[in-house]
Design a protein around this motif. Structure first.
Motif, PDB file in Angstrom:
ATOM      1  N   ALA A  83       4.448  -5.675   0.546  1.00 54.93           N
ATOM      2  CA  ALA A  83       3.687  -5.539   1.787  1.00 54.93           C
ATOM      3  C   ALA A  83       2.224  -5.295   1.418  1.00 54.93           C
ATOM      4  O   ALA A  83       1.865  -5.276   0.241  1.00 54.93           O
ATOM      5  CB  ALA A  83       4.230  -4.395   2.641  1.00 54.93           C
ATOM      6  N   HIS A  84       1.379  -5.113   2.415  1.00 56.52           N
ATOM      7  CA  HIS A  84      -0.023  -4.776   2.125  1.00 56.52           C
ATOM      8  C   HIS A  84      -0.519  -3.701   3.067  1.00 56.52           C
ATOM      9  O   HIS A  84      -0.059  -3.583   4.215  1.00 56.52           O
ATOM     10  CB  HIS A  84      -0.937  -6.009   2.145  1.00 56.52           C
ATOM     11  CG  HIS A  84      -1.130  -6.644   3.501  1.00 56.52           C
ATOM     12  ND1 HIS A  84      -2.116  -6.254   4.373  1.00 56.52           N
ATOM     13  CD2 HIS A  84      -0.478  -7.667   4.107  1.00 56.52           C
ATOM     14  CE1 HIS A  84      -2.068  -7.011   5.463  1.00 56.52           C
ATOM     15  NE2 HIS A  84      -1.078  -7.869   5.334  1.00 56.52           N
ATOM     16  N   THR A  85      -1.468  -2.912   2.575  1.00 59.89           N
ATOM     17  CA  THR A  85      -1.935  -1.715   3.273  1.00 59.89           C
ATOM     18  C   THR A  85      -3.218  -1.925   4.060  1.00 59.89           C
ATOM     19  O   THR A  85      -3.597  -1.057   4.851  1.00 59.89           O
ATOM     20  CB  THR A  85      -2.182  -0.584   2.267  1.00 59.89           C
ATOM     21  OG1 THR A  85      -3.210  -0.994   1.343  1.00 59.89           O
ATOM     22  CG2 THR A  85      -0.911  -0.246   1.491  1.00 59.89           C
ATOM     23  N   ASP A  86      -3.929  -3.015   3.831  1.00 60.03           N
ATOM     24  CA  ASP A  86      -5.245  -3.213   4.447  1.00 60.03           C
ATOM     25  C   ASP A  86      -5.135  -3.999   5.740  1.00 60.03           C
ATOM     26  O   ASP A  86      -4.186  -4.758   5.954  1.00 60.03           O
ATOM     27  CB  ASP A  86      -6.199  -3.922   3.482  1.00 60.03           C
ATOM     28  CG  ASP A  86      -5.686  -5.295   3.051  1.00 60.03           C
ATOM     29  OD1 ASP A  86      -4.473  -5.425   2.779  1.00 60.03           O
ATOM     30  OD2 ASP A  86      -6.505  -6.240   2.964  1.00 60.03           O
ATOM     31  N   SER A  87      -6.110  -3.800   6.612  1.00 63.93           N
ATOM     32  CA  SER A  87      -6.209  -4.502   7.886  1.00 63.93           C
ATOM     33  C   SER A  87      -7.665  -4.886   8.124  1.00 63.93           C
ATOM     34  O   SER A  87      -8.582  -4.215   7.637  1.00 63.93           O
ATOM     35  CB  SER A  87      -5.728  -3.611   9.038  1.00 63.93           C
ATOM     36  OG  SER A  87      -4.394  -3.197   8.852  1.00 63.93           O
ATOM     37  N   PRO A  88      -7.914  -5.956   8.879  1.00 62.08           N
ATOM     38  CA  PRO A  88      -9.302  -6.340   9.181  1.00 62.08           C
ATOM     39  C   PRO A  88     -10.014  -5.229   9.948  1.00 62.08           C
ATOM     40  O   PRO A  88      -9.442  -4.611  10.856  1.00 62.08           O
ATOM     41  CB  PRO A  88      -9.149  -7.595  10.045  1.00 62.08           C
ATOM     42  CG  PRO A  88      -7.789  -8.125   9.711  1.00 62.08           C
ATOM     43  CD  PRO A  88      -6.952  -6.916   9.444  1.00 62.08           C
ATOM     44  N   ASN A  89     -11.269  -4.987   9.586  1.00 56.77           N
ATOM     45  CA  ASN A  89     -12.028  -3.947  10.287  1.00 56.77           C
ATOM     46  C   ASN A  89     -13.508  -4.058   9.950  1.00 56.77           C
ATOM     47  O   ASN A  89     -13.962  -5.045   9.364  1.00 56.77           O
ATOM     48  CB  ASN A  89     -11.477  -2.543   9.952  1.00 56.77           C
ATOM     49  CG  ASN A  89     -11.474  -2.232   8.465  1.00 56.77           C
ATOM     50  OD1 ASN A  89     -12.167  -2.862   7.667  1.00 56.77           O
ATOM     51  ND2 ASN A  89     -10.681  -1.235   8.078  1.00 56.77           N
ATOM     52  N   LEU A  90     -14.257  -3.046  10.310  1.00 60.24           N
ATOM     53  CA  LEU A  90     -15.696  -2.960  10.032  1.00 60.24           C
ATOM     54  C   LEU A  90     -15.895  -1.877   8.979  1.00 60.24           C
ATOM     55  O   LEU A  90     -15.498  -0.727   9.186  1.00 60.24           O
ATOM     56  CB  LEU A  90     -16.475  -2.607  11.302  1.00 60.24           C
ATOM     57  CG  LEU A  90     -16.136  -3.399  12.570  1.00 60.24           C
ATOM     58  CD1 LEU A  90     -16.984  -2.902  13.747  1.00 60.24           C
ATOM     59  CD2 LEU A  90     -16.334  -4.890  12.364  1.00 60.24           C
ATOM     60  N   ARG A  91     -16.519  -2.243   7.848  1.00 60.64           N
ATOM     61  CA  ARG A  91     -16.652  -1.305   6.728  1.00 60.64           C
ATOM     62  C   ARG A  91     -18.119  -0.988   6.459  1.00 60.64           C
ATOM     63  O   ARG A  91     -18.993  -1.846   6.569  1.00 60.64           O
ATOM     64  CB  ARG A  91     -15.991  -1.880   5.473  1.00 60.64           C
ATOM     65  CG  ARG A  91     -14.508  -2.182   5.712  1.00 60.64           C
ATOM     66  CD  ARG A  91     -13.694  -2.165   4.468  1.00 60.64           C
ATOM     67  NE  ARG A  91     -12.266  -2.273   4.774  1.00 60.64           N
ATOM     68  CZ  ARG A  91     -11.303  -2.156   3.881  1.00 60.64           C
ATOM     69  NH1 ARG A  91     -11.613  -1.928   2.601  1.00 60.64           N
ATOM     70  NH2 ARG A  91     -10.026  -2.254   4.242  1.00 60.64           N
ATOM     71  N   VAL A  92     -18.355   0.257   6.096  1.00 62.45           N
ATOM     72  CA  VAL A  92     -19.714   0.782   5.947  1.00 62.45           C
ATOM     73  C   VAL A  92     -20.378   0.184   4.709  1.00 62.45           C
ATOM     74  O   VAL A  92     -19.789   0.113   3.631  1.00 62.45           O
ATOM     75  CB  VAL A  92     -19.673   2.316   5.846  1.00 62.45           C
ATOM     76  CG1 VAL A  92     -21.057   2.883   5.558  1.00 62.45           C
ATOM     77  CG2 VAL A  92     -19.102   2.907   7.135  1.00 62.45           C
ATOM     78  N   LYS A  93     -21.633  -0.224   4.881  1.00 59.14           N
ATOM     79  CA  LYS A  93     -22.400  -0.827   3.782  1.00 59.14           C
ATOM     80  C   LYS A  93     -22.955   0.253   2.840  1.00 59.14           C
ATOM     81  O   LYS A  93     -22.982   1.440   3.182  1.00 59.14           O
ATOM     82  CB  LYS A  93     -23.547  -1.661   4.354  1.00 59.14           C
ATOM     83  CG  LYS A  93     -23.091  -2.955   5.018  1.00 59.14           C
ATOM     84  CD  LYS A  93     -24.278  -3.786   5.483  1.00 59.14           C
ATOM     85  CE  LYS A  93     -23.825  -5.137   6.034  1.00 59.14           C
ATOM     86  NZ  LYS A  93     -24.963  -5.971   6.477  1.00 59.14           N
ATOM     87  N   PRO A  94     -23.412  -0.160   1.647  1.00 61.84           N
ATOM     88  CA  PRO A  94     -23.957   0.813   0.679  1.00 61.84           C
ATOM     89  C   PRO A  94     -25.146   1.598   1.207  1.00 61.84           C
ATOM     90  O   PRO A  94     -25.328   2.768   0.863  1.00 61.84           O
ATOM     91  CB  PRO A  94     -24.345  -0.054  -0.521  1.00 61.84           C
ATOM     92  CG  PRO A  94     -23.480  -1.263  -0.420  1.00 61.84           C
ATOM     93  CD  PRO A  94     -23.312  -1.517   1.042  1.00 61.84           C
ATOM     94  N   LEU A  95     -25.991   0.957   2.018  1.00 62.68           N
ATOM     95  CA  LEU A  95     -27.102   1.648   2.682  1.00 62.68           C
ATOM     96  C   LEU A  95     -26.768   1.682   4.172  1.00 62.68           C
ATOM     97  O   LEU A  95     -27.113   0.772   4.923  1.00 62.68           O
ATOM     98  CB  LEU A  95     -28.422   0.923   2.432  1.00 62.68           C
ATOM     99  CG  LEU A  95     -28.845   0.793   0.957  1.00 62.68           C
ATOM    100  CD1 LEU A  95     -30.125  -0.021   0.845  1.00 62.68           C
ATOM    101  CD2 LEU A  95     -29.036   2.180   0.335  1.00 62.68           C
ATOM    102  N   PRO A  96     -26.067   2.709   4.615  1.00 66.71           N
ATOM    103  CA  PRO A  96     -25.471   2.669   5.954  1.00 66.71           C
ATOM    104  C   PRO A  96     -26.393   3.034   7.103  1.00 66.71           C
ATOM    105  O   PRO A  96     -26.069   2.751   8.260  1.00 66.71           O
ATOM    106  CB  PRO A  96     -24.347   3.703   5.849  1.00 66.71           C
ATOM    107  CG  PRO A  96     -24.823   4.680   4.826  1.00 66.71           C
ATOM    108  CD  PRO A  96     -25.644   3.897   3.848  1.00 66.71           C
ATOM    109  N   ASP A  97     -27.523   3.671   6.823  1.00 66.92           N
ATOM    110  CA  ASP A  97     -28.345   4.210   7.906  1.00 66.92           C
ATOM    111  C   ASP A  97     -29.270   3.135   8.462  1.00 66.92           C
ATOM    112  O   ASP A  97     -30.100   2.567   7.744  1.00 66.92           O
ATOM    113  CB  ASP A  97     -29.146   5.405   7.392  1.00 66.92           C
ATOM    114  CG  ASP A  97     -28.227   6.485   6.839  1.00 66.92           C
ATOM    115  OD1 ASP A  97     -27.443   7.051   7.611  1.00 66.92           O
ATOM    116  OD2 ASP A  97     -28.275   6.732   5.615  1.00 66.92           O
TER     117      ASP A  97
END
Length: 432
Positions: A83-97
């Motif tokens: 199986a797999h644990t990941d799902s599509p989503n929005l992930r924070v970038k290295p420079l998030p602000d």
């Protein structure tokens, strides 16, 4: 329609989904359940012994767990639930602000292939893994309304009713989380440090992602449906965990003819090519070490792998009442109709006739029905970890799963009976 099954399994699935907003939380939730069933964690850096019983390895967002029965030989084959644990989503970038025009925003990158419109106007939390200055890691879950991707009012885009909603992944998907006229560098990570009672500057790395804070819920007149996040594919991770724990704790577990295994990988949604993905060496290395720990050599490994079968369990498509023409006209999987067997002759799924027989036998032993799924010939077919597992390790693999609606949405939908039916079929398969 009345449901056939006790809802205890589905209730526990709902708790699992709510407690697993990231792959790192999902494997921690699975490990907690396995620990209660007597499994113990082993470190990859340690020497492994030949002791029987349940063991598991955690690496990032992946978990590999297995149960060695008493008397297992070095060439005893494996029965694997993948199986797999990941799902599509929005992930924070290295420079998030980030921010503009008086709004504070968080810079995000699109992970996998989410239905972007389903993320609009949702109350979003923030979760994932932090790496600290001393090299240790810490899970974080801000499970309250924190961020929101606001949709443009229809009054400012009159083309939407006629031309449909068109979203630019860079411009239109950056969530807001406050007000302010200046971008304050380090603001988000300082906030996360405060949430975790960490000193300023203690976090030096992060793998953070957004999630909907709306909890899973029963749905419908008779509450025969389940709505919730990340069913693709935590539904299968949960079913595989439950099946493995049940097999390991059952009377007669030490007489099993196979070594049952759960292999829950990360990064399926973006190709599985990572050290924790199905296209990496993790599973093969662990199975090989298990053989060698029991005194085996290459010949024993070859014999064990030749007798091994994997059920690659991932969600599939239930027939959609509003888009039935998009499905194959003779294959219409239905909610609460039992797990599905996925077939594609071009090997987008790994199932063949022999694999079908293995799954049919498991469902028969479990007393659950199963359905078949193929894609409409005029449409491209998705794929899973199944063909990757078969090709990388040379083991017979069968693609199965549960039929759902709204796949890759922030909230997906399935029948309440299908998760326990899948778990029962997986248990029967692992028992051999």
């Amino acid at each position: 329609m009345r449901t056939r099954f006790d809802r205890g399994h589905t209730d526990d699935l709902m708790s699992f989904l709510a407690a697993s907003p990231s792959p790192y939380h999902a494997v921690a939730s699975a490990a907690e359940r396995l620990e209660k069933a007597g499994f113990r964690q082993v470190e990859e850096t340690d020497a492994w012994d030949s002791a029987s019983g349940g063991k598991y390895v955690l690496r990032g967002g992946a978990i590999i767990a297995w149960f060695v029965p008493e008397g297992a030989t070095a060439h005893t084959p494996f029965r694997i639930v993948g199986a797999h644990t990941d799902s599509p989503n929005l992930r924070v970038k290295p420079l998030p602000d980030a921010g503009a025009h008086g709004w504070r925003q968080v810079a995000v990158e699109i992970y996998g292939g989410p239905l972007l419109n389903s993320w609009l106007d949702r109350d979003l939390g923030l979760a994932g893994r932090l790496t600290l200055r001393d090299g240790s890691t810490r899970l974080v879950n801000v499970d309250r309304p924190l961020l929101r991707v606001p949709q443009l009012a229809i009054h400012m885009d009159r083309s939407v009713p006629t031309e449909g909603l068109k979203l630019d992944k860079q411009k239109h998907m950056q969530p807001i989380w406050g007000l302010g006229t200046d971008v304050r560098e380090g603001d988000l990570i300082r906030f996360v440090e405060e949430e975790c009672d960490l000193a300023p500057g203690e976090v030096t790395g992060w793998d953070l992602m957004t999630h909907s804070v709306e909890p899973p819920a029963y749905l419908g007149r008779d509450r025969e449906l389940l709505a919730g996040p990340r069913m693709d594919n935590l539904l299968s991770v949960h079913a595989g965990t439950a099946a493995l724990a049940a097999v390991a704790t059952a009377a007669g577990a030490d007489a099993l003819p196979y070594i049952p295994v759960l292999a829950a990988f990360d990064h399926e949604e973006n190709g599985s090519q990572s050290d924790t993905g199905a296209d990496g060496p993790l599973l093969g290395g662990i199975l090989e070490r298990s053989v060698f720990a029991r005194g085996g050599r290459y010949e024993d490994k070859a014999r064990a792998f030749a007798g091994t079968v994997c059920l690659s369990s991932d969600t599939g498509h239930a027939v959609h009442p509003n888009y039935a023409e998009r499905h194959d006209p003779t294959h219409h999987p239905r909610a609460n109709g039992g797990p599905i067997l996925k077939v594609n002759v071009n090997n987008r799924y790994a199932t063949d006739g022999g694999g079908r027989a293995v799954f049919a036998a498991a469902c028969e032993r479990a007393g659950v029905p199963f359905q078949s799924f193929v894609s409409n010939n005029a449409m491209p077919c998705g794929t899973t970890i199944g063909p990757i597992t078969a090709a990388r390790h040379g083991i017979k693999t069968v693609d199965i799963g549960v039929a759902i609606l709204s796949m890759h949405s922030v909230r997906e939908l399935c029948g309440v009976d299908d998760p326990p039916m899948l778990a029962d079929a997986l248990r029967a398969f692992l028992e051999g």
